[in-house]
Design an enzyme around this catalytic site. Structure first.
Site, PDB file in Angstrom:
ATOM      1  N   SER A  64     -24.209 -16.751  54.441  1.00  0.00           N
ATOM      2  CA  SER A  64     -24.552 -17.285  53.011  1.00  0.00           C
ATOM      3  C   SER A  64     -26.050 -16.815  52.649  1.00  0.00           C
ATOM      4  O   SER A  64     -26.422 -15.381  52.455  1.00  0.00           O
ATOM      5  CB  SER A  64     -24.427 -18.794  52.855  1.00  0.00           C
ATOM      6  OG  SER A  64     -24.679 -19.112  51.499  1.00  0.00           O
ATOM      7  N   ASP A  74     -26.203 -15.226  45.646  1.00  0.00           N
ATOM      8  CA  ASP A  74     -26.770 -15.219  46.952  1.00  0.00           C
ATOM      9  C   ASP A  74     -25.981 -14.231  47.934  1.00  0.00           C
ATOM     10  O   ASP A  74     -24.798 -13.513  47.492  1.00  0.00           O
ATOM     11  CB  ASP A  74     -26.831 -16.607  47.659  1.00  0.00           C
ATOM     12  CG  ASP A  74     -25.290 -17.197  48.063  1.00  0.00           C
ATOM     13  OD1 ASP A  74     -24.492 -16.795  47.472  1.00  0.00           O
ATOM     14  OD2 ASP A  74     -25.221 -18.029  48.807  1.00  0.00           O
ATOM     15  N   ASP A 128     -23.554 -14.165  50.105  1.00  0.00           N
ATOM     16  CA  ASP A 128     -21.900 -14.389  49.938  1.00  0.00           C
ATOM     17  C   ASP A 128     -21.348 -14.586  48.673  1.00  0.00           C
ATOM     18  O   ASP A 128     -20.150 -14.779  48.308  1.00  0.00           O
ATOM     19  CB  ASP A 128     -21.233 -15.106  50.991  1.00  0.00           C
ATOM     20  CG  ASP A 128     -21.552 -16.610  51.094  1.00  0.00           C
ATOM     21  OD1 ASP A 128     -22.513 -17.098  50.241  1.00  0.00           O
ATOM     22  OD2 ASP A 128     -21.034 -17.597  51.117  1.00  0.00           O
ATOM     23  N   ASP A 134     -21.560 -17.453  46.715  1.00  0.00           N
ATOM     24  CA  ASP A 134     -20.934 -18.735  46.423  1.00  0.00           C
ATOM     25  C   ASP A 134     -21.890 -19.453  45.565  1.00  0.00           C
ATOM     26  O   ASP A 134     -21.674 -20.729  45.448  1.00  0.00           O
ATOM     27  CB  ASP A 134     -20.257 -19.259  47.638  1.00  0.00           C
ATOM     28  CG  ASP A 134     -21.259 -19.601  48.569  1.00  0.00           C
ATOM     29  OD1 ASP A 134     -22.526 -19.194  48.672  1.00  0.00           O
ATOM     30  OD2 ASP A 134     -20.867 -20.450  49.472  1.00  0.00           O
TER      31      ASP A 134
END
Length: 446
Positions: free
Chosen positions: A102, A241, A243, A245
């Site tokens: 992440s 960010d 990833d 999400d």
């Protein structure tokens, strides 16, 4: 063993729980968990990843483990985390896996699991998989070993779906949008979605090299997006960010709206349209007291959960709610996605600009936050600073000083060796004092 944290398994690549050996064992355990009924054919898993160098190593190891228990593996390549939830469901997979840490630095990595319904696994499911990692699993017979193949259109399927989440026929024509992809998983998908809907797109953080994910870019470093917004004279900044999400929204002056402000806008808008279920909003204990006061004043309940978007989603599913998220920028809209989706949230904000004809600055500040201070204190592996007598005494003293004036929240991060010390108080002098006192005690104990 303590493999799973608040968002899957995470750690420094090639160390501890984030080695190829552990990924192989995790893959085998997850494969066996989702093949309880026997060794028949037809089981499949989709695997996505972000742009970290270690993703190649972990992808191969997970594939080996999964195929060893008879799972057929479909490799999506770099895609946002929410794409894995979407494709696990739409491709009728038994399991989805995302390889990402992440917003963490490139040296870290992580493994997140999604069930066949596209939602992240429960604590109970993770505990069973962890027990299988510890105890070992029964491998498939030779004739039942799984296959692996690359899926070339995984990103394209996600892009096409995301575009359907705004009203049919709506165009972003005339909007100039800076999108910061953090040199991460959305570096192709996010610019594609926005440009195909008609926006003029200025991309930032779209040159991943395996080492530069989240490095001075993305939602944890919105200053990069802000500078580009101002230089380009853009109408809107969308900062994702690694990833994708989570998201931060920026106006034409580069000012940032966090997840609380985005949720406030969507909650009121959806309530006006009669489509906010509850009507309620689900947020975590970290969300600002100002958000709670704002939505309550408009007849909307606020349900608070533990930190972690998976706990937000669990509460949403239990209560039948359709909007929730975190101050950090996870915005969960279960009408559209099974987990936080920064790109869909950013697109919904842009659509609201088009619908109302209003500038981002007019939409992104729904309430005045109660002064809030967060200090992160890093500790050494194995240390337990919250068990120290000095720390307990400092926390008790701080709570006593804040009584009736604010609140104190102390928690260990589920993804990094950090103690998070957060307080809210109208009296900013008192706020600074109590956080400094507690953080100082934690630092000494750490």
């Amino acid at each position: 063993m303590g493999l799973f944290g608040t968002d899957g398994v995470r750690g420094r690549a090639n160390q501890g729980n984030m080695t190829a050996e552990m990924a192989l064992r995790l893959g085998a355990a997850a494969g066996r968990y989702f093949r309880r009924e026997g060794d028949g054919a037809g089981h499949r898993v989709v695997i996505g990843k972000d742009t970290r160098l270690s993703g190649y190593m972990l992808e191969n190891a997970l594939t080996a483990g999964l195929t060893s228990t008879g799972m057929n593996v479909l490799l999506l390549g770099p895609v946002p985390t929410p794409a894995v939830g979407l494709l696990a469901r739409s491709m009728r997979a038994d399991l989805g896996v995302m390889i990402s840490a992440s917003h963490n630095p490139a040296e870290d990595n992580g493994i997140k699991f999604f069930g066949p319904d596209g939602f992240k696994l429960s604590d109970e499911a993770e505990a069973e998989i962890e027990a299988m990692v510890r105890d070992g699993v029964r491998l498939a017979q030779a004739r039942n070993i799984g296959r692996a193949k690359r899926i070339d259109d995984g990103r394209g399927r996600y892009v096409e779906y995301v575009k359907t989440t705004i009203p049919t026929g709506m165009s972003l024509d005339g909007l100039k949008i800076v999108v910061d992809c953090a040199n991460g998983a959305s570096y192709r998908a996010a610019p594609d979605v926005l440009s195909e809907l008609g926006a003029t797109v200025i991309p930032v953080g779209v040159s991943p090299d395996g080492h530069n994910i989240n490095d001075g870019v993305g939602s944890t470093h919105p200053e990069a997006c802000a500078a580009t917004v101002r230089e380009a004279g853009a109408d809107l900044g969308i900062s994702l960010d690694g990833d994708a999400d989570r998201v931060m929204i920026l106006d034409a002056q580069g000012r940032v709206a966090d997840g609380d402000q985005i949720m406030a806008l969507f909650a009121v808008r959806w309530a006006e349209e009669g489509r906010l279920k509850g009507p309620a909003l689900v947020a975590t204990v970290m969300s600002n007291l100002g958000l709670e006061r704002f939505v309550n004043g408009r007849g909307i309940d606020l349900h608070r959960t533990r930190v972690g978007d998976r706990y937000v989603v669990e509460e949403m599913r239990t209560g039948g709610f359709n909007l929730g998220g975190e101050q950090s920028g996870h915005i969960v809209m279960t009408d559209y996605a099974t987990t936080g989706d920064g790109l869909i949230a950013g697109l919904q904000f842009a659509a609201e600009m088009v619908r109302t004809g209003r500038a981002a600055a007019d939409l992104m500040h729904s309430f005045e936050p109660v002064p809030q201070k967060l200090t992160n204190v890093r500790y050494a592996d194995g240390a337990r600073p919250l068990d120290a007598t000095e720390v307990k005494a400092a926390i008790a003293a701080a709570e006593d000083r804040l009584k009736g004036q604010g609140r104190l929240l102390i928690r260990a991060s589920g993804t990094e060796p950090l103690i998070r010390v957060m307080a809210e108080c109208e009296d900013e002098g008192l706020l600074q004092d109590v956080v400094a006192e507690v953080a100082g005690a934690v630092e000494r104990a750490a």
